[in-house]
Design a protein around this motif. Structure first.
Motif, PDB file in Angstrom:
ATOM      1  N   MET A 199       0.851  -1.191   0.000  1.00  0.00           N
ATOM      2  CA  MET A 199       0.000   0.000   0.000  1.00  0.00           C
ATOM      3  C   MET A 199       0.891   1.247   0.000  1.00  0.00           C
ATOM      4  SD  MET A 199      -2.767   1.189   2.900  1.00  0.00           S
ATOM      5  CE  MET A 199      -3.648  -0.357   2.796  1.00  0.00           C
ATOM      6  N   ASP A 200       0.769   2.120  -1.061  1.00  0.00           N
ATOM      7  CA  ASP A 200       1.599   3.324  -1.088  1.00  0.00           C
ATOM      8  C   ASP A 200       0.993   4.411  -0.204  1.00  0.00           C
ATOM      9  OD1 ASP A 200      -0.380   4.765  -2.523  1.00  0.00           O
ATOM     10  OD2 ASP A 200       0.381   3.986  -4.431  1.00  0.00           O
ATOM     11  N   ILE A 201       1.756   5.502  -0.036  1.00  0.00           N
ATOM     12  CA  ILE A 201       1.362   6.529   0.917  1.00  0.00           C
ATOM     13  C   ILE A 201       0.087   7.249   0.507  1.00  0.00           C
ATOM     14  CG2 ILE A 201       2.781   8.339  -0.160  1.00  0.00           C
ATOM     15  CD1 ILE A 201       3.441   9.245   2.755  1.00  0.00           C
ATOM     16  N   ILE A 202      -0.124   7.416  -0.811  1.00  0.00           N
ATOM     17  CA  ILE A 202      -1.324   8.111  -1.284  1.00  0.00           C
ATOM     18  C   ILE A 202      -2.564   7.252  -1.034  1.00  0.00           C
ATOM     19  CG2 ILE A 202      -2.506   9.036  -3.316  1.00  0.00           C
ATOM     20  CD1 ILE A 202       0.247   9.781  -4.433  1.00  0.00           C
ATOM     21  N   GLU A 203      -2.449   5.956  -1.324  1.00  0.00           N
ATOM     22  CA  GLU A 203      -3.565   5.042  -1.105  1.00  0.00           C
ATOM     23  C   GLU A 203      -3.907   4.976   0.386  1.00  0.00           C
ATOM     24  OE1 GLU A 203      -4.890   0.406  -1.990  1.00  0.00           O
ATOM     25  OE2 GLU A 203      -2.841   1.085  -2.422  1.00  0.00           O
ATOM     26  N   GLU A 204      -2.845   4.913   1.224  1.00  0.00           N
ATOM     27  CA  GLU A 204      -3.087   4.855   2.657  1.00  0.00           C
ATOM     28  C   GLU A 204      -3.754   6.132   3.151  1.00  0.00           C
ATOM     29  OE1 GLU A 204      -0.659   4.404   6.889  1.00  0.00           O
ATOM     30  OE2 GLU A 204       0.244   3.648   5.037  1.00  0.00           O
ATOM     31  N   LYS A 205      -3.330   7.274   2.589  1.00  0.00           N
ATOM     32  CA  LYS A 205      -3.917   8.549   3.005  1.00  0.00           C
ATOM     33  C   LYS A 205      -5.407   8.596   2.678  1.00  0.00           C
ATOM     34  CE  LYS A 205      -3.212  13.540   2.710  1.00  0.00           C
ATOM     35  NZ  LYS A 205      -2.432  14.637   2.117  1.00  0.00           N
ATOM     36  N   ASN A 206      -5.780   8.085   1.501  1.00  0.00           N
ATOM     37  CA  ASN A 206      -7.191   8.045   1.106  1.00  0.00           C
ATOM     38  C   ASN A 206      -8.005   7.154   2.051  1.00  0.00           C
ATOM     39  OD1 ASN A 206      -7.029   9.782  -1.074  1.00  0.00           O
ATOM     40  ND2 ASN A 206      -6.487   8.155  -2.519  1.00  0.00           N
ATOM     41  N   ILE A 207      -7.404   6.022   2.409  1.00  0.00           N
ATOM     42  CA  ILE A 207      -8.095   5.106   3.324  1.00  0.00           C
ATOM     43  C   ILE A 207      -8.286   5.765   4.687  1.00  0.00           C
ATOM     44  CG2 ILE A 207      -7.859   2.953   4.603  1.00  0.00           C
ATOM     45  CD1 ILE A 207      -6.560   1.732   2.145  1.00  0.00           C
ATOM     46  N   VAL A 208      -7.235   6.451   5.174  1.00  0.00           N
ATOM     47  CA  VAL A 208      -7.323   7.125   6.467  1.00  0.00           C
ATOM     48  C   VAL A 208      -8.411   8.196   6.442  1.00  0.00           C
ATOM     49  CG1 VAL A 208      -6.119   8.629   8.095  1.00  0.00           C
ATOM     50  CG2 VAL A 208      -4.955   6.629   7.148  1.00  0.00           C
ATOM     51  N   LYS A 209      -8.477   8.938   5.329  1.00  0.00           N
ATOM     52  CA  LYS A 209      -9.496   9.984   5.210  1.00  0.00           C
ATOM     53  C   LYS A 209     -10.903   9.385   5.288  1.00  0.00           C
ATOM     54  CE  LYS A 209     -11.157  13.696   2.221  1.00  0.00           C
ATOM     55  NZ  LYS A 209     -10.948  14.449   0.954  1.00  0.00           N
ATOM     56  N   MET A 210     -11.114   8.298   4.535  1.00  0.00           N
ATOM     57  CA  MET A 210     -12.429   7.652   4.550  1.00  0.00           C
ATOM     58  C   MET A 210     -12.752   7.107   5.938  1.00  0.00           C
ATOM     59  SD  MET A 210     -12.544   5.587   0.949  1.00  0.00           S
ATOM     60  CE  MET A 210     -11.966   6.363  -0.569  1.00  0.00           C
ATOM     61  N   ALA A 211     -11.752   6.549   6.598  1.00  0.00           N
ATOM     62  CA  ALA A 211     -11.964   5.999   7.932  1.00  0.00           C
ATOM     63  C   ALA A 211     -12.346   7.096   8.920  1.00  0.00           C
ATOM     64  CB  ALA A 211     -10.711   5.265   8.405  1.00  0.00           C
ATOM     65  N   GLY A 258     -15.823  10.796  -4.443  1.00  0.00           N
ATOM     66  CA  GLY A 258     -15.930  10.577  -5.885  1.00  0.00           C
ATOM     67  C   GLY A 258     -15.598   9.157  -6.314  1.00  0.00           C
ATOM     68  N   VAL A 259     -15.962   8.181  -5.449  1.00  0.00           N
ATOM     69  CA  VAL A 259     -15.749   6.770  -5.803  1.00  0.00           C
ATOM     70  C   VAL A 259     -17.061   6.027  -5.551  1.00  0.00           C
ATOM     71  CG1 VAL A 259     -13.285   6.819  -5.270  1.00  0.00           C
ATOM     72  CG2 VAL A 259     -14.934   6.231  -3.471  1.00  0.00           C
ATOM     73  N   SER A 260     -17.091   4.727  -5.887  1.00  0.00           N
ATOM     74  CA  SER A 260     -18.306   3.939  -5.668  1.00  0.00           C
ATOM     75  C   SER A 260     -18.445   3.566  -4.194  1.00  0.00           C
ATOM     76  CB  SER A 260     -18.270   2.669  -6.515  1.00  0.00           C
ATOM     77  OG  SER A 260     -17.256   1.795  -6.049  1.00  0.00           O
ATOM     78  N   ARG A 261     -19.686   3.305  -3.791  1.00  0.00           N
ATOM     79  CA  ARG A 261     -19.934   2.903  -2.407  1.00  0.00           C
ATOM     80  C   ARG A 261     -19.266   1.570  -2.100  1.00  0.00           C
ATOM     81  NH1 ARG A 261     -22.874  -0.350   0.501  1.00  0.00           N
ATOM     82  NH2 ARG A 261     -23.745   0.252   2.520  1.00  0.00           N
ATOM     83  N   SER A 262     -19.251   0.656  -3.080  1.00  0.00           N
ATOM     84  CA  SER A 262     -18.630  -0.654  -2.867  1.00  0.00           C
ATOM     85  C   SER A 262     -17.136  -0.518  -2.621  1.00  0.00           C
ATOM     86  CB  SER A 262     -18.896  -1.573  -4.067  1.00  0.00           C
ATOM     87  OG  SER A 262     -18.358  -1.014  -5.245  1.00  0.00           O
ATOM     88  N   LEU A 263     -16.487   0.461  -3.270  1.00  0.00           N
ATOM     89  CA  LEU A 263     -15.057   0.674  -3.054  1.00  0.00           C
ATOM     90  C   LEU A 263     -14.826   1.229  -1.640  1.00  0.00           C
ATOM     91  CD1 LEU A 263     -12.158   0.645  -4.053  1.00  0.00           C
ATOM     92  CD2 LEU A 263     -12.519   2.936  -5.008  1.00  0.00           C
ATOM     93  N   VAL A 264     -15.693   2.140  -1.201  1.00  0.00           N
ATOM     94  CA  VAL A 264     -15.579   2.666   0.161  1.00  0.00           C
ATOM     95  C   VAL A 264     -15.680   1.523   1.172  1.00  0.00           C
ATOM     96  CG1 VAL A 264     -16.669   4.113   1.917  1.00  0.00           C
ATOM     97  CG2 VAL A 264     -16.480   4.940  -0.441  1.00  0.00           C
ATOM     98  N   SER A 265     -16.657   0.631   0.956  1.00  0.00           N
ATOM     99  CA  SER A 265     -16.843  -0.500   1.855  1.00  0.00           C
ATOM    100  C   SER A 265     -15.596  -1.369   1.897  1.00  0.00           C
ATOM    101  CB  SER A 265     -18.048  -1.322   1.405  1.00  0.00           C
ATOM    102  OG  SER A 265     -18.231  -2.438   2.247  1.00  0.00           O
ATOM    103  N   LYS A 266     -15.018  -1.642   0.731  1.00  0.00           N
ATOM    104  CA  LYS A 266     -13.814  -2.483   0.647  1.00  0.00           C
ATOM    105  C   LYS A 266     -12.641  -1.815   1.363  1.00  0.00           C
ATOM    106  CE  LYS A 266     -10.490  -4.510  -2.575  1.00  0.00           C
ATOM    107  NZ  LYS A 266      -9.343  -3.884  -1.838  1.00  0.00           N
ATOM    108  N   LEU A 267     -12.454  -0.511   1.150  1.00  0.00           N
ATOM    109  CA  LEU A 267     -11.309   0.177   1.736  1.00  0.00           C
ATOM    110  C   LEU A 267     -11.438   0.312   3.247  1.00  0.00           C
ATOM    111  CD1 LEU A 267     -10.657   2.928  -0.973  1.00  0.00           C
ATOM    112  CD2 LEU A 267      -9.374   0.814  -0.577  1.00  0.00           C
ATOM    113  N   LEU A 268     -12.661   0.456   3.732  1.00  0.00           N
ATOM    114  CA  LEU A 268     -12.858   0.493   5.179  1.00  0.00           C
ATOM    115  C   LEU A 268     -12.525  -0.862   5.809  1.00  0.00           C
ATOM    116  CD1 LEU A 268     -16.176   2.544   5.445  1.00  0.00           C
ATOM    117  CD2 LEU A 268     -13.900   3.281   6.173  1.00  0.00           C
TER     118      LEU A 268
END
Length: 314
Positions: free
Chosen positions: A1-13, A31-41
């Motif tokens: 997991m790169d730093i940008i991806e991790e930052k996005n996950i932290v923001k959503m969390a 600006g992403v799908s709900r299913s992606l938010v669920s997966k990243l959480l």
């Protein structure tokens, strides 16, 4: 997991767990799908980015309840924390917990079957006064001796029905006859047959789990002799429910006592949608384990210590 991806996950969390946004709201904002938010959480929890702590003294027992329900396919498990409690306090707490659970379930039930014994007596004593006027309370077994009327199925059914403003039925027969022939003759009596038939069709059954070898109430009141106990031991009996003895496979044993009982048998009890038992005595762990393994009961009110033993091989 790169730093940008991790930052996005932290923001959503943060949006989800700290600010209380829904997954749909986060998806729209980011600006992403709900299913992606669920997966990243979910990824956030699996990667250890998010750790959920439940700040309640009930967290441990709640976890045990979920594990028991999953392992033994129980309809419900209710666990009390027994740390630093005396035996009397444990008996009181389990009785209160069983009463609370049963009272909630009565809203959907038309009939409740009651077995006999000290644990059920305590539950009825702690049962709250309520209004379930359409409820019928049915004894599941005959009487047990003249000196122990307070723990008889008839008396318990009467007392519970009175507390909930319901109706009670009565099984006018002894629990145990001298032989099978006498038992069969009584079962053919129309009044007795009618109550036993009602017992087959209850929505909830409340039963105890006993052991003929560990503080047996049946032995205490004189229904079991030492000769009977040795016969049960030779038949690999581990416990009894509604005074019906069962073996290590959870089967009702073909023994003399079982054939002479006036009461609902184990195969019939097993068909009841909810069979509740109060198991507070860790001396009966083997009987309890066989009962839940074989679905003889499916609502278990017990202690954290007994629950841990039932989960020990996990």
């Amino acid at each position: 997991m790169d730093i940008i991806e991790e930052k996005n996950i932290v923001k959503m969390a943060c949006l989800y767990y700290e600010e209380g946004l829904t997954q749909a709201q986060i998806a729209k904002q980011v600006g992403v799908s709900r299913s992606l938010v669920s997966k990243l959480l979910l990824d956030a929890r699996e990667e250890g980015i998010v750790e959920i702590t439940i700040n309640s003294k009930n967290a441990y027992t709640s976890m045990l309840e979920r594990k028991l329900e999953k392992k033994y396919s129980l309809a419900a498990a209710v666990i009390i924390d027994s740390k630093d409690l005396t035996i009397e306090e444990i008996e009181k707490m389990t009785a209160k917990a069983a009463a609370y659970y049963l009272n909630k379930q009565m809203k959907q039930a038309k009939s409740v079957g009651i077995s006999w014994g000290k644990a059920i007596r305590r539950m009825v004593d702690y049962f709250p006064y309520s209004n379930h006027s359409s409820l019928s309370v049915v004894p599941l077994i005959g009487g047990m001796g003249d000196d122990f009327v307070n723990i008889h199925s008839n008396q318990l059914s009467h007392d519970l029905a009175k507390k909930v403003r319901g109706k009670s039925k009565y099984l006018y027969a002894p629990a145990l006859l001298a032989n099978e022939q006498l038992a069969d003759a009584l079962k053919s009596n129309q009044a007795i047959e009618s109550v036993l038939s009602d017992g087959l069709n209850v929505d909830i059954a409340v039963v105890g789990i006993g052991s003929p070898y560990k503080r047996s109430t049946m032995e205490e009141i004189g229904y079991l002799s030492q000769e009977d106990i040795e016969e049960l031991r030779s038949s690999q009996i581990v416990g009894d429910i509604n005074s019906r003895f069962y073996n290590v496979r959870g089967e009702e044993a073909a023994c003399k006592i079982n054939r002479s009982i006036i009461g609902v048998n184990l195969p019939a009890i097993k068909q009841v949608p909810q069979v509740l038992t109060i198991a507070a005595d860790d001396q009966r762990i083997k009987a309890i384990k066989v009962a839940v393994e074989n679905q003889l009961v499916n609502v278990l009110v017990t202690t954290d210590g007994i629950a841990s033993e039932l989960l020990a091989d996990e």
